[in-house]
Design a protein around this motif. Sequence first.
Motif, PDB file in Angstrom:
ATOM      1  N   UNK A  44      68.942  27.783   6.292  1.00 36.02           N
ATOM      2  CA  UNK A  44      68.094  27.251   7.367  1.00 36.02           C
ATOM      3  C   UNK A  44      68.334  28.010   8.671  1.00 36.02           C
ATOM      4  N   UNK A  45      69.595  28.360   8.934  1.00 31.35           N
ATOM      5  CA  UNK A  45      69.918  29.125  10.142  1.00 31.35           C
ATOM      6  C   UNK A  45      69.260  30.502  10.102  1.00 31.35           C
ATOM      7  N   UNK A  46      69.231  31.105   8.907  1.00 31.21           N
ATOM      8  CA  UNK A  46      68.664  32.446   8.754  1.00 31.21           C
ATOM      9  C   UNK A  46      67.177  32.483   9.081  1.00 31.21           C
TER      10      UNK A  46
ATOM     11  N   UNK B 179      76.492  23.634   2.722  1.00 33.66           N
ATOM     12  CA  UNK B 179      76.825  24.803   3.540  1.00 33.66           C
ATOM     13  C   UNK B 179      75.836  25.938   3.271  1.00 33.66           C
ATOM     14  N   UNK B 180      75.526  26.182   2.004  1.00 32.43           N
ATOM     15  CA  UNK B 180      74.567  27.233   1.653  1.00 32.43           C
ATOM     16  C   UNK B 180      73.186  26.920   2.234  1.00 32.43           C
TER      17      UNK B 180
ATOM     18  N   UNK C 233      70.702  30.478  18.195  1.00 32.73           N
ATOM     19  CA  UNK C 233      71.646  29.828  19.106  1.00 32.73           C
ATOM     20  C   UNK C 233      71.350  28.342  19.224  1.00 32.73           C
ATOM     21  N   UNK C 234      70.093  27.991  19.347  1.00 33.53           N
ATOM     22  CA  UNK C 234      69.711  26.578  19.442  1.00 33.53           C
ATOM     23  C   UNK C 234      70.022  25.867  18.131  1.00 33.53           C
ATOM     24  N   UNK C 235      69.725  26.516  17.010  1.00 37.50           N
ATOM     25  CA  UNK C 235      69.999  25.921  15.703  1.00 37.50           C
ATOM     26  C   UNK C 235      71.487  25.641  15.541  1.00 37.50           C
ATOM     27  N   UNK C 236      72.315  26.609  15.910  1.00 41.64           N
ATOM     28  CA  UNK C 236      73.766  26.440  15.794  1.00 41.64           C
ATOM     29  C   UNK C 236      74.242  25.273  16.658  1.00 41.64           C
ATOM     30  N   UNK C 237      73.720  25.191  17.872  1.00 40.72           N
ATOM     31  CA  UNK C 237      74.106  24.107  18.765  1.00 40.72           C
ATOM     32  C   UNK C 237      73.716  22.739  18.235  1.00 40.72           C
ATOM     33  N   UNK C 238      72.538  22.654  17.622  1.00 41.66           N
ATOM     34  CA  UNK C 238      72.036  21.374  17.119  1.00 41.66           C
ATOM     35  C   UNK C 238      72.734  20.923  15.835  1.00 41.66           C
ATOM     36  N   UNK C 239      73.223  21.854  15.045  1.00 45.67           N
ATOM     37  CA  UNK C 239      73.739  21.513  13.723  1.00 45.67           C
ATOM     38  C   UNK C 239      75.248  21.607  13.561  1.00 45.67           C
ATOM     39  N   UNK C 240      75.941  22.102  14.549  1.00 42.31           N
ATOM     40  CA  UNK C 240      77.384  22.311  14.435  1.00 42.31           C
ATOM     41  C   UNK C 240      78.132  21.006  14.146  1.00 42.31           C
TER      42      UNK C 240
ATOM     43  N   UNK D 180      71.122  34.479  10.912  1.00 37.49           N
ATOM     44  CA  UNK D 180      69.811  34.940  11.412  1.00 37.49           C
ATOM     45  C   UNK D 180      69.804  36.467  11.551  1.00 37.49           C
ATOM     46  N   UNK D 181      70.885  37.003  12.120  1.00 36.90           N
ATOM     47  CA  UNK D 181      70.975  38.453  12.320  1.00 36.90           C
ATOM     48  C   UNK D 181      70.983  39.188  10.987  1.00 36.90           C
ATOM     49  N   UNK D 182      71.734  38.660  10.008  1.00 37.71           N
ATOM     50  CA  UNK D 182      71.803  39.290   8.679  1.00 37.71           C
ATOM     51  C   UNK D 182      70.435  39.299   8.002  1.00 37.71           C
ATOM     52  N   UNK D 183      69.686  38.209   8.170  1.00 38.69           N
ATOM     53  CA  UNK D 183      68.349  38.148   7.574  1.00 38.69           C
ATOM     54  C   UNK D 183      67.436  39.193   8.213  1.00 38.69           C
ATOM     55  N   UNK D 184      67.516  39.333   9.535  1.00 33.19           N
ATOM     56  CA  UNK D 184      66.683  40.314  10.232  1.00 33.19           C
ATOM     57  C   UNK D 184      67.036  41.741   9.790  1.00 33.19           C
ATOM     58  N   UNK D 185      68.324  42.012   9.608  1.00 35.57           N
ATOM     59  CA  UNK D 185      68.744  43.337   9.145  1.00 35.57           C
ATOM     60  C   UNK D 185      68.236  43.598   7.724  1.00 35.57           C
ATOM     61  N   UNK D 186      68.317  42.578   6.874  1.00 30.63           N
ATOM     62  CA  UNK D 186      67.838  42.726   5.494  1.00 30.63           C
ATOM     63  C   UNK D 186      66.332  42.964   5.463  1.00 30.63           C
ATOM     64  N   UNK D 187      65.594  42.257   6.315  1.00 32.39           N
ATOM     65  CA  UNK D 187      64.139  42.438   6.369  1.00 32.39           C
ATOM     66  C   UNK D 187      63.788  43.838   6.864  1.00 32.39           C
TER      67      UNK D 187
END
Length: 197
Positions: A91-93, A85-86, A99-106, A165-172
């Motif tokens: 990898x998602x981040x 899970x981690x 969106x594509x990553x979530x769709x492919x890995x869900x 992904x959004x959290x990583x962008x905010x952190x950056x």
Amino acid sequence: MTSAPTLAELIANAEADSHDHASTEKSTGLRHIHNHAAGTVVWFPTWKTFRTTADWTEAVDAAAAELAKSEAADDKAATILAEEHAALLQAAAVSGDAAAFAGENLSKHLTRAWTLGDAAARAAGRDLPTSGSTAASFGGYPYDVYAEEGSAFASALFNDLIDARRQRMLAEEAARKALKPVSRKALKNAARKAARR
């Protein structure tokens, strides 16, 4: 006697079906999420449906082999699941398209979680987990994996993959702002404020 369909076949049939998602859910046993960011529909199985596919037995047997190396199957399953899970969130981040990553890995992660739970239950000689049961192999895992036949799990995981992904962008962005050079004027103002205190 007809052989059980694979999960890939069920999902392919659902994707090829008409836009009547409710009837497709009834006929296939799958559920769906509207991936608005990608403009697509993501199909995933319920835990009940997954157990009827040709993939299930092979997946549980493989997971049982992983867990056989440990005396505490539930603990080992929980450790594997937490690590995977981690890694998935990491990898998602860094994915180019969340969106594509979530769709492919869900579906992959949903079925992996259910597989580990089923394999641990078998190793301990228990009935397979179902809605309302608390499996020790999911100790510390942030989702209720059997609620609403797995739909609650899928929705929460999907949102977490998008948010990673959004959290990583905010952190950056916060890190960039922290490294931004401070002007002389700002330094003088800060020194004056400090002197007044």
